[in-house]
Motif scaffolding. Sequence first.
Motif, PDB file in Angstrom:
ATOM      1  N   PHE A 171      16.543   2.465   3.375  1.00  0.00           N
ATOM      2  CA  PHE A 171      15.385   2.901   2.570  1.00  0.00           C
ATOM      3  C   PHE A 171      14.205   3.230   3.481  1.00  0.00           C
ATOM      4  CE2 PHE A 171      11.336   1.583   0.713  1.00  0.00           C
ATOM      5  CZ  PHE A 171      11.248   2.414  -0.396  1.00  0.00           C
ATOM      6  N   VAL A 172      13.965   2.384   4.456  1.00  0.00           N
ATOM      7  CA  VAL A 172      12.827   2.588   5.361  1.00  0.00           C
ATOM      8  C   VAL A 172      13.029   3.859   6.184  1.00  0.00           C
ATOM      9  CG1 VAL A 172      11.595   1.627   7.338  1.00  0.00           C
ATOM     10  CG2 VAL A 172      12.232   0.141   5.436  1.00  0.00           C
ATOM     11  N   LEU A 229       9.154  -5.200  -4.688  1.00  0.00           N
ATOM     12  CA  LEU A 229       8.028  -4.282  -4.515  1.00  0.00           C
ATOM     13  C   LEU A 229       8.432  -2.948  -3.903  1.00  0.00           C
ATOM     14  CD1 LEU A 229       5.068  -6.562  -3.275  1.00  0.00           C
ATOM     15  CD2 LEU A 229       5.498  -5.682  -5.570  1.00  0.00           C
ATOM     16  N   LEU A 230       9.600  -2.867  -3.272  1.00  0.00           N
ATOM     17  CA  LEU A 230      10.056  -1.591  -2.701  1.00  0.00           C
ATOM     18  C   LEU A 230      10.303  -0.550  -3.787  1.00  0.00           C
ATOM     19  CD1 LEU A 230      12.547  -2.749   0.094  1.00  0.00           C
ATOM     20  CD2 LEU A 230      10.161  -2.046   0.328  1.00  0.00           C
ATOM     21  N   GLU A 231      10.396  -0.994  -5.041  1.00  0.00           N
ATOM     22  CA  GLU A 231      10.592  -0.077  -6.163  1.00  0.00           C
ATOM     23  C   GLU A 231       9.281   0.241  -6.879  1.00  0.00           C
ATOM     24  OE1 GLU A 231      13.405  -1.995  -8.665  1.00  0.00           O
ATOM     25  OE2 GLU A 231      14.944  -2.180  -7.102  1.00  0.00           O
ATOM     26  N   THR A 289      12.732 -12.000  -1.954  1.00  0.00           N
ATOM     27  CA  THR A 289      13.009 -11.475  -3.301  1.00  0.00           C
ATOM     28  C   THR A 289      11.817 -10.703  -3.841  1.00  0.00           C
ATOM     29  OG1 THR A 289      14.473 -13.355  -3.742  1.00  0.00           O
ATOM     30  CG2 THR A 289      13.683 -12.104  -5.645  1.00  0.00           C
ATOM     31  N   PHE A 290      10.634 -11.258  -3.648  1.00  0.00           N
ATOM     32  CA  PHE A 290       9.406 -10.619  -4.145  1.00  0.00           C
ATOM     33  C   PHE A 290       9.181  -9.275  -3.444  1.00  0.00           C
ATOM     34  CE2 PHE A 290       4.797  -9.953  -3.706  1.00  0.00           C
ATOM     35  CZ  PHE A 290       4.430  -9.897  -5.040  1.00  0.00           C
ATOM     36  N   SER A 348       5.169   0.668   1.195  1.00  0.00           N
ATOM     37  CA  SER A 348       5.153   0.627   2.666  1.00  0.00           C
ATOM     38  C   SER A 348       4.695  -0.732   3.189  1.00  0.00           C
ATOM     39  CB  SER A 348       4.258   1.741   3.223  1.00  0.00           C
ATOM     40  OG  SER A 348       2.894   1.513   2.897  1.00  0.00           O
ATOM     41  N   SER A 349       3.704  -1.342   2.522  1.00  0.00           N
ATOM     42  CA  SER A 349       3.232  -2.674   2.935  1.00  0.00           C
ATOM     43  C   SER A 349       4.332  -3.710   2.753  1.00  0.00           C
ATOM     44  CB  SER A 349       2.000  -3.073   2.128  1.00  0.00           C
ATOM     45  OG  SER A 349       0.919  -2.208   2.380  1.00  0.00           O
TER      46      SER A 349
END
Length: 724
Positions: free
Chosen positions: A560-561, A533-535, A528-529, A543-544
């Motif tokens: 997305f990747v 962070l992807l946003e 979830t965390f 990226s990390s």
Amino acid sequence: MKTSYLSKEERQKGVRHYLNWASLNGFGFSFLGDTTVYLMAIHFGASNTQLGYLSAMAYMSGLVLLIVPRLLAGVNLVTIHFYAWIIRGVICLFYGLLFFLQGEIAISLILDIHTLFCIARTFGVAVSSPIQQTISTAATTGEIVVRTSNRFQTTRFISQFLSFLILSVKEISGILGYLILVGIGVIVNTLSAFSLKHIPCREVVEYRRGQNIFVIFFQSLKNRERALTLFVKWHTLSIVIIFTFMVPFLRKFVHLPSNVIFLYTLVGTLATVSASYMLRPFTDRIGSRPVLILTSFILVFLSILWSVTPITFHWSVFFVLGFFTTFCQGLLLLLSSRLELKSIPKNHKIGYVSMMNFFSAVISLIVGLLAGMLADVGESAALPILNPYGFTFLLGAVLSAQNGVLSLFLQDTGSLSVKETTNILFSNRNLRAFLDVYQFNMTEDPIKRRTTLLSIGKSDTMVAAHEIRRILKNPLSTEKEDVLKSLFAYPKPALLPDILEEAAREYSYYRLTAIFALGAYPVPEVETFLLRLLEHPSSDVRSSAAKSLARIGNTSALSFVRQQAQDDTLDVSDRLNYQIALCLMDRAGEHLERLFQSADHQKGEIFEQSVLALTSRIFDFTPPLSDLYQEENLRPGAGLEQLLEDAKQLTPFFEHEALLLEYYQQGKYPKIWQWCCENLPRHVEKERYGYLAKAIHHYDIREADKTATLAALYFTYQIILARS
């Protein structure tokens, strides 16, 4: 205006001179006190009660502390300590009269001189603990107590060995030998006094009307922890007094000669030094309480052994028994001293210490005389089970049991539980981790710290986790990044909240490393965390997070990747992060079809090698492509030679080895690509291998360079090998 508190530099200077004093004092006390005085008294025929008085006198002299705060109000602590040590040395000069006396007169002189010696010593002892407190901090109290004990006991060991040698000379084995020891002791004692003068100290004796030792005593009883500390200290003191009867027991009943008695004391000192060194890594981390409990109950068993051991046993049995008994006594004394220093109030220190030592004197007098009387009873009763001092040593068993029970109720903030302590002391794995943590905090060498930290990171013990958490709480520790990386290689679920906390900090210097570490924790909370962070507006955070999300097995962000991986504006680190994420998320391997386009050689040879070598690692191919590039970077052509050495097991590579080497050396890279396309199988069963083969077939050979060509040969070999 300076307060009574010392600066760091002053504390360091104070510790240095205090330790010098402890070293010289080890010589002085050994020659002037305990064993020498007992042997002189026994030489003139002292009774058990008189020996009990001598045993207790070192503490009983604390009765004079009733008047110390009022008598010495306003005098500097170091000044009191200095003159107390000078005076006690002068008093010992009167032992010279024993050369001309005999019988009861000689015994009376010994008792009187030893009483005055102990009274003078008491004035110094009264200020010794406050001086130690001024030169230490809460984090170093136990360390300084142990180091002081180590210095004192080490030189005491040397002086006892010298005493053994001196008394082994027949010509001076009697009273002359004892007086020679006293003379040496006076000289060394004086030298130790002058070491004290260099200790920085602005503390003076405080006296407030109405604050006598009885008032302080009753006030202390209202403080639960301080009261328990006092009772533990007094029980420990009583146990020590009981076991001073080991020396007269061995001299009078086991009939050991005087020089062998000093050899026995050497064993005892060695035990005390061993206790100090054993305790040094643990004192301030484990705390006093758990070891006090364990040691007290071990002493119950040892006391019973002393009471029933027949005097006809070989002397070596008593030496072994004495070693373990003194070892346990040493632990009790060190741990109770640590508690004592922590319990001293910030104000009216001398009043509190005077109260503590005054009641120590009363208790020691009672215990010493009681132990002597029990020895008399034991001698006259002659019970078949107990030896002559059996009742005396049984009293030690009772006091040890009471001490263990009292220690159960101590709080001792920061102490571990008994269970946690035994898990450390009796587990090689936990003990090693604990010692690694101690070594890590003791050394400043950066190489040793990193090596030790690596060992701590591998450990899955509670001790290691606690130390790693301490490092993570430091905002800019030089070891913090290494610790976070170790938490990826050696996951510790107990520390996951700490990693998440670091990864959530917007402006943390180590945020990206913390996000990287989360890749080893496949739990919903982390997923979830990371998805959140992807946003994030920062590309390196996105990226990390994508890379760590892929590592924990979540493929929900694959689209997305894929989209991000095709962004030409990404920097090198972000490109590699997305490439890793693609390799892990895209289990079918569709992304491999554009492998050579992703490894864009325009971004540099190392970037191109990194992307291609990463694919090799994902497939777990051997030899690793990164190793071949390493050889190639060291010597052109070496990487291909190593590849062909492995690939010769397959017919195409065996037959065309020389041709491939020739093409590679002459830079005819398109020729090698053509060869790869001709030799690749038309149909590849494994889907991911199929996409890898398509990447080679669809590559524009006009753009071929050395790095991509070596990779093409490498992947061709791996595909053919997998099919064969």
